[in-house]
Design a protein around this motif. Structure first.
Motif, PDB file in Angstrom:
ATOM      1  N   LEU A 611       0.874  -1.177   0.000  1.00  0.00           N
ATOM      2  CA  LEU A 611       0.000   0.000   0.000  1.00  0.00           C
ATOM      3  C   LEU A 611       0.910   1.227   0.000  1.00  0.00           C
ATOM      4  N   TRP A 636      -1.910   7.590   2.495  1.00  0.00           N
ATOM      5  CA  TRP A 636      -1.679   6.466   1.567  1.00  0.00           C
ATOM      6  C   TRP A 636      -2.523   6.615   0.310  1.00  0.00           C
ATOM      7  N   TYR A 638      -4.731   4.837  -1.904  1.00  0.00           N
ATOM      8  CA  TYR A 638      -5.553   3.629  -2.057  1.00  0.00           C
ATOM      9  C   TYR A 638      -5.956   3.399  -3.517  1.00  0.00           C
ATOM     10  N   ALA A 665      -4.566   3.028   8.018  1.00  0.00           N
ATOM     11  CA  ALA A 665      -4.373   2.274   6.772  1.00  0.00           C
ATOM     12  C   ALA A 665      -5.251   1.023   6.738  1.00  0.00           C
ATOM     13  N   GLY A 668      -8.810   1.863   6.192  1.00  0.00           N
ATOM     14  CA  GLY A 668      -8.976   2.291   4.796  1.00  0.00           C
ATOM     15  C   GLY A 668      -9.074   1.101   3.850  1.00  0.00           C
ATOM     16  N   ILE A 669      -8.230   0.095   4.090  1.00  0.00           N
ATOM     17  CA  ILE A 669      -8.278  -1.131   3.271  1.00  0.00           C
ATOM     18  C   ILE A 669      -9.603  -1.856   3.492  1.00  0.00           C
ATOM     19  N   ARG A 672     -12.605  -0.138   1.769  1.00  0.00           N
ATOM     20  CA  ARG A 672     -12.632  -0.203   0.313  1.00  0.00           C
ATOM     21  C   ARG A 672     -12.769  -1.630  -0.216  1.00  0.00           C
ATOM     22  N   SER A 673     -12.336  -2.619   0.571  1.00  0.00           N
ATOM     23  CA  SER A 673     -12.351  -3.999   0.078  1.00  0.00           C
ATOM     24  C   SER A 673     -13.441  -4.858   0.720  1.00  0.00           C
TER      25      SER A 673
END
Length: 686
Positions: A611, A636, A638, A665, A668-669, A672-673
């Motif tokens: 990332l 970061w 993304y 982080a 955030g992952i 989004r995922s």
């Protein structure tokens, strides 16, 4: 009322607001208030915990305000103390505010309220005295206008403050700027004759002294000698049910506190670790949980000490002996302030002396190291992080040394970091030798306390130069002949031993975003993490620090240790992705990437890539949670995307410090995922 002397009746009316209807001041409390309000004196009050020192200075502050004086300034060492004191002040109708690291976003408003006369009492931490903006813009005006200065836990002004808090030595600058005749109150519960004279010398030779006896009739002291280091936590887990109410279990190191908390949790006890590495918001939550008896104990370092006020605290246990009777008495004084009985148990360890020696070795560096630091400082500001890469000192030691040099006038803290002043600096070798000798003597006193067959409370009181200490307490194990058994439950012992020998350490997931930033509420998608060890762990720390400093990963021996931690991890669902957390420093990113690729290969998991940091991103240096998270939200990129497959993500980083980098982080992952994220670090700083 301006110009009139305050009366004891007025003072008692204010006390009722703090302590309840019918409360009246004792004679010695009124002596202190009268000296401050009616005589404008400087006073040093040395009285046992629970005597009512905070009531004295709140009442004095309110009486002075009623006579036209400016707001009182109270210098308090710990956030726990500030929170309790603000609540106590409000009960008495005293308008109190605080400036500390946990409310930085409110500073401008609070300072405006002080200027407008809307605040009776301003509580500040000693670190504020060295904040560049506060020191240059606010402190001179406060000093000139304040109606009363209170220095709480004043023993920190003395030499002991060198190890604990160098900022306390800057209080002399504040006192020097006071208006003529401004009263000053210094308070402490723990000061022997040497410390008393040192504090009085810094406050002024005409400083009055009010000193009382240090006996605490509720405390029942005992020592339990168990040589085996694993058996001591097992003994505690076995006998914790015999200790009434909730309490504090003190450990000598951050690593020991976390390890013990994990072990006690594993056998069913509701406890939590509380250390100097615990973030401010989490500290407040844990303090409240203990105050509400929602947990059996906080497993703490000395970070939970001065000022924490829970009158019904039922016990204080030490797993490992502090290095001095002063520290020990200070910490056990938290117990039994509003109860008839509180148990105080010391479980000394054979490793205590090694830990004392370790802390002594890192208290202040030898002269060549300090000279090296001075040589790399320039007139251009440099951050602590930048200096850390140029000097052989850990960040915590580096910050402490810089503060000492600042107080000594050799360096200056400014916006953006630290600069040299160009002033000559002399290494006070004689002073440091004296401190070393005093430290050794106090350590020997603690060893004698463990071995004595006489009254334990009487011994402690005499070590603190309590001149009223003449009679045995009649309550300790030696006085009563009642000693704690040393047996442990075999099943408990086995489970505690398994937990203490488990590879790696747990990294608790943050639950809530700090206030005052764009994101709000609960943090989602981030699970509990793991790390190989802590940098301040005396055993594992040096090797981990060498690994991080070199940024060179070799699978032998590190991969075996990583596999052991992953194999022991009790995750709900095994991760199927491994991702590396990118950093501004390319070497650190390369290290993290190597580790992530090796884990994915050995574990037959999907390597999802790195990332990356956003273009133009810089190192985030803010330690305050709100400021740090705000800076990390766009840190970061993304949009580059990780190559994820369906399933949980193991997010690999080199070092977890405040924990906010992996939290921002990782969330955030997850957002989004739609996948859960589990942080894994080579090391944790706390």
């Amino acid at each position: 009322m301006e110009g009139m002397n305050a009366t004891r009746e007025e003072a008692n009316q204010l006390l009722e607001g703090i302590a309840g209807p019918g409360a009246t001041l004792r004679d010695d409390q009124w002596v202190a208030i009268d000296a401050l309000v009616n005589q404008s004196r400087r006073m040093l009050v040395v009285q046992r915990t629970g005597w009512g020192k905070s009531a004295v200075y709140f009442i004095a502050a309110k009486l002075l305000r009623a006579r036209g004086a400016g707001a009182a300034v109270i210098i308090s060492p710990l956030l726990a103390l500030m929170r309790n004191q603000v609540a106590a002040a409000e009960r008495a109708g005293i308008r109190a505010a605080t400036l500390n690291s946990a409310n930085m976003t409110d500073w401008d408003q609070i300072q405006a309220e002080v200027t407008a006369g809307a605040v009776d009492v301003l509580l500040i931490s000693p670190e504020r005295l060295n904040n560049p903006d506060f020191r240059d813009a606010v402190l001179p005006r406060l000093a000139a206008e304040t109606g009363l200065v209170v220095v709480d836990e004043a023993h920190c002004i003395s030499d002991w403050g060198h190890d604990f808090r160098p900022d306390y030595r800057r209080i002399r600058d504040l006192l020097a700027g006071l208006a003529p005749g401004a009263p000053v109150l210094a308070t402490t519960a723990t000061a022997n004759d040497r410390v008393v004279e040192d504090v009085r010398a810094q406050l002024g030779e005409d400083t009055g002294l009010l000193r009382g006896g240090l006996d605490r009739e509720s405390l029942h002291l005992a020592v339990v000698n168990i040589p085996d280091s694993t058996a001591r936590p097992a003994w505690l887990a076995t006998h914790l049910h015999q200790l009434q109410g909730s309490g504090i279990i003190y450990c000598l190191t951050v690593a020991a506190a976390h390890d013990l908390a994990d072990a006690l949790t594993a056998v069913g006890w509701t406890v939590a670790a509380y250390t100097g590495r615990t973030e401010a918001g989490e500290r407040e939550r844990l303090e409240q949980a203990l105050l509400n008896n929602e947990i059996k104990a906080l497993v703490a370092t000395s970070a939970l000490g001065m000022g924490f006020d829970k009158p019904d605290l039922g016990f204080v246990v030490h797993l490992g002996a502090p290095g001095s009777p002063v520290s020990y008495y200070q910490q056990i004084g938290r117990a039994g302030r509003g109860t008839d009985r509180a148990d105080v148990i010391l479980l000394p360890g054979i490793e205590d002396k090694e830990i004392w020696e370790y802390f002594a070795s890192v208290s202040f560096p030898k002269e060549p190291v300090v000279r090296q630091l001075l040589s790399v400082l320039t007139e251009e500001p440099q951050s602590t992080i930048r200096l850390e890469s140029q000097v052989d000192l850990s960040r915590s030691r580096l910050e402490q040394v810089l503060k000492v040099l600042d107080v000594d006038g050799a360096v200056r803290r400014v916006r953006g970091g630290w600069v040299t002043t160009g002033a000559e600096w002399i290494y006070d070798a004689e002073r440091y030798r004296g401190l070393e000798q005093a430290r050794t003597e106090e350590q020997n006193s603690m060893l004698t306390y463990q071995r004595t067959d006489g009254c334990r409370m009487l011994y402690l009181r005499r070590e603190l130069d309590d001149h009223t200490a003449t009679d045995p307490c009649g309550r300790c194990d030696n006085c009563t002949g009642r000693y704690w058994p040393t047996e442990t439950d075999s099943a408990v012992t086995a489970e505690v031993g398994r937990q203490l020998s488990a590879p790696g350490i747990r990294v608790q997931a943050r639950k809530q975003w700090p206030t005052g930033i764009a994101v709000k509420g609960k943090i989602r998608g981030l699970n509990e993490g793991r790390a190989l060890g802590r940098l301040n762990d005396i055993g594992r720390g040096p090797a981990l620090r060498e690994l991080l400093d070199s940024c060179t990963f070799t699978e032998d021996p590190w991969m075996q240790r990583i596999i052991a931690v992953l194999a022991d991890w009790d995750w709900a669902t095994r991760p199927v992705n491994v991702a590396a957390l990118g950093q501004v420093d390319e070497k650190r990113t390369a290290l993290t990437q190597q580790v992530a690729e090796a884990i994915a290969r050995v574990g037959r998991m999907n390597y999802a890539g790195v990332l990356p940091v956003a273009p133009g991103a810089v190192e985030v240096t803010a330690q305050n949670s709100a400021y740090r998270v705000a800076a990390l939200l766009d840190h970061w990129d993304y949009s580059q995307g990780l190559n994820l497959v369906d399933g949980p993500v193991l997010l690999v980083t080199d070092l977890i410090d405040t924990g906010w980098s992996v939290t921002v982080a990782g969330s955030g992952i997850a957002e989004r995922s739609g996948q859960d994220v589990l942080p894994f670090a080579l090391a944790s700083r706390g």
